[in-house]
Design a protein around this motif. Sequence first.
Motif, short mmCIF file in Angstrom:
data_model
loop_
_atom_site.label_atom_id
_atom_site.label_comp_id
_atom_site.label_asym_id
_atom_site.label_seq_id
_atom_site.Cartn_x
_atom_site.Cartn_y
_atom_site.Cartn_z
N VAL A 260 0.83 -1.21 0.00
CA VAL A 260 0.00 0.00 0.00
C VAL A 260 0.86 1.25 0.00
O VAL A 260 0.36 2.35 0.22
N ALA A 261 2.16 1.12 -0.26
CA ALA A 261 3.05 2.27 -0.32
C ALA A 261 2.56 3.24 -1.40
O ALA A 261 2.40 2.86 -2.56
N GLY A 262 2.28 4.46 -1.03
CA GLY A 262 1.80 5.45 -1.98
C GLY A 262 0.33 5.36 -2.29
O GLY A 262 -0.18 6.12 -3.13
N ALA A 263 -0.40 4.46 -1.61
CA ALA A 263 -1.82 4.28 -1.88
C ALA A 263 -2.63 5.42 -1.27
O ALA A 263 -2.17 6.14 -0.37
N ALA A 264 -3.87 5.56 -1.76
CA ALA A 264 -4.71 6.68 -1.34
C ALA A 264 -5.02 6.65 0.16
O ALA A 264 -5.21 7.70 0.77
N ASN A 265 -5.06 5.44 0.75
CA ASN A 265 -5.44 5.33 2.17
C ASN A 265 -4.32 4.74 3.01
O ASN A 265 -4.57 4.09 4.03
N GLU A 266 -3.09 5.01 2.61
CA GLU A 266 -1.95 4.52 3.37
C GLU A 266 -1.96 5.06 4.80
O GLU A 266 -1.46 4.41 5.73
N ASP A 267 -2.57 6.23 5.03
CA ASP A 267 -2.59 6.85 6.35
C ASP A 267 -3.77 6.40 7.22
O ASP A 267 -3.90 6.87 8.36
N SER A 268 -4.61 5.51 6.71
CA SER A 268 -5.73 5.03 7.52
C SER A 268 -5.22 4.29 8.75
O SER A 268 -4.24 3.54 8.67
N PRO A 269 -5.87 4.47 9.91
CA PRO A 269 -5.45 3.72 11.10
C PRO A 269 -5.67 2.21 10.95
O PRO A 269 -5.16 1.44 11.77
N LEU A 270 -6.40 1.80 9.92
CA LEU A 270 -6.60 0.38 9.69
C LEU A 270 -5.44 -0.23 8.90
O LEU A 270 -5.38 -1.45 8.72
N VAL A 271 -4.53 0.60 8.41
CA VAL A 271 -3.33 0.12 7.73
C VAL A 271 -2.24 -0.04 8.78
O VAL A 271 -1.78 0.93 9.38
N ARG A 272 -1.84 -1.28 9.02
CA ARG A 272 -0.86 -1.57 10.06
C ARG A 272 0.44 -2.12 9.48
O ARG A 272 1.43 -2.22 10.19
N ARG A 273 0.43 -2.48 8.20
CA ARG A 273 1.62 -3.03 7.57
C ARG A 273 1.64 -2.59 6.11
O ARG A 273 0.64 -2.75 5.39
N THR A 274 2.75 -2.06 5.64
CA THR A 274 2.82 -1.56 4.27
C THR A 274 2.77 -2.67 3.25
O THR A 274 2.11 -2.56 2.21
N THR A 275 3.45 -3.78 3.52
CA THR A 275 3.56 -4.88 2.55
C THR A 275 3.13 -6.18 3.19
O THR A 275 3.44 -6.46 4.34
N GLY A 276 2.40 -6.99 2.42
CA GLY A 276 1.94 -8.29 2.91
C GLY A 276 1.84 -9.28 1.77
O GLY A 276 1.82 -8.90 0.60
N GLY A 277 1.77 -10.54 2.14
CA GLY A 277 1.78 -11.59 1.12
C GLY A 277 0.65 -12.58 1.25
O GLY A 277 0.01 -12.70 2.29
N THR A 278 0.43 -13.30 0.16
CA THR A 278 -0.54 -14.39 0.09
C THR A 278 0.10 -15.56 -0.61
O THR A 278 0.79 -15.39 -1.63
N VAL A 279 -0.07 -16.77 -0.07
CA VAL A 279 0.40 -17.98 -0.73
C VAL A 279 -0.71 -19.02 -0.70
O VAL A 279 -1.53 -19.03 0.23
#
Length: 296
Positions: A260-279
Motif C-alpha cells: 500500500v506504499a503510496g496508496a490513497a489510504n496509506e494513512d488510515s489507522p486500519l493500515v498496520r503493515r505496508t507490505t503483505g503476502g498471500t500464498v
Amino acid sequence: MSARSARSLPAVPLKAWAALTVLCGAPLLTAAQVSGTGSADAPAGPGLRPLWELGAAGIGVSQQAYPGAEQQVRRGLVLPYFVYRGRFLRADRETAGLRAIKTENYELDVGFAASFGSRSRDIDARNGMRDLGTLVEFGPRLKWFLGAGPGGGRWRLDLPVRGVFDLSDGAAHRGLAFEPELRFERRTLGGWLYGASVGAVFADQRLASTFYEVRPGEVLPDRPAYRAQPGLVAWRLGASMSRPLGTDWRVFGFARLDTVAGAANEDSPLVRRTTGGTVGLGFIYTFMRSSATGND
C-alpha cells in the motif's frame, strides 16, 4: 476486489455458500485465479478441449486479511468444479459469464468473481467494526493479447471494471473496482504452466470506505476517525504455477505480494503493515467430461 484482492478466507455465512458454489467453477476463489489453473491436459488449440468438465477443487490459502492488514488468515476448502467452454457462455479458470467479443488481439467478457470475507473480531485493527462480508464482483473485462514473450510465452493486459456486492448483507452494493494487470504465461514441454503478473487495484469512494474508513462510532484511543479516499488501493506482484498429474488431476500453487506504499489510504489507522503476502496450494480433480469439444 479480486484475490487478486483485499479479502480473506474466514467463516462464511451459510446463505453465501450456494452463490459461491455456483460461481466457483470459473474462479475456485478469486485468489486461485492467479495460479493459472487451466483444467486440462488436452492439447491446446481451437476446439480441442472438452465442452464441459465436472469435478472437485480444493485450496489452502494463507492470505493477508486486506491490503495493509497486519494479520494473516489461513483457511482451506473443497468445492465443486465446473468448466464450460461455449462460444459465448463461459465458465473457465478465469471467469463465469458471457464472452461478448473475441478477436486475435482482443477479448471482451462480462462475468463474475467471488471471494470470502473476514470477521472483524479476527482482525485486531478492525475489532468492533463491521465485518468484511462475502463479496461478489460483476462487470466487463477487456483482455489485450500483446504477443509472444521469452521462451514461447505470452503477454497479456487485463483491464477489468467490476461492481462489488456483499452477499452477507443482502447483496448490498459496496462500490466499484478497477484492477489493471500485465500478465506473462509460459507452458513448458513437461506440462508446467508458469505465470507472473504485475498490477494495481483502484477503488471508488464507497469501496475504499468499506476497507479503510473509521466512523465516529468506531473510534478508539489507537483508532482515530478517518475518511477514506478513492484511488489506488495497492500495487500487486504475483507468480503462479500448475501441472497436470495424469489425465484427471492437476496441482497448482501461487504467491502474491501486495503493498500500500503510496496508496490513497496509506494513512488510515486500519493500515498496520505496508507490505503483505498471500500464498496458496490446491488441486483440481476432474471425474466427468464432455465428448463434444468446446471453443477456445
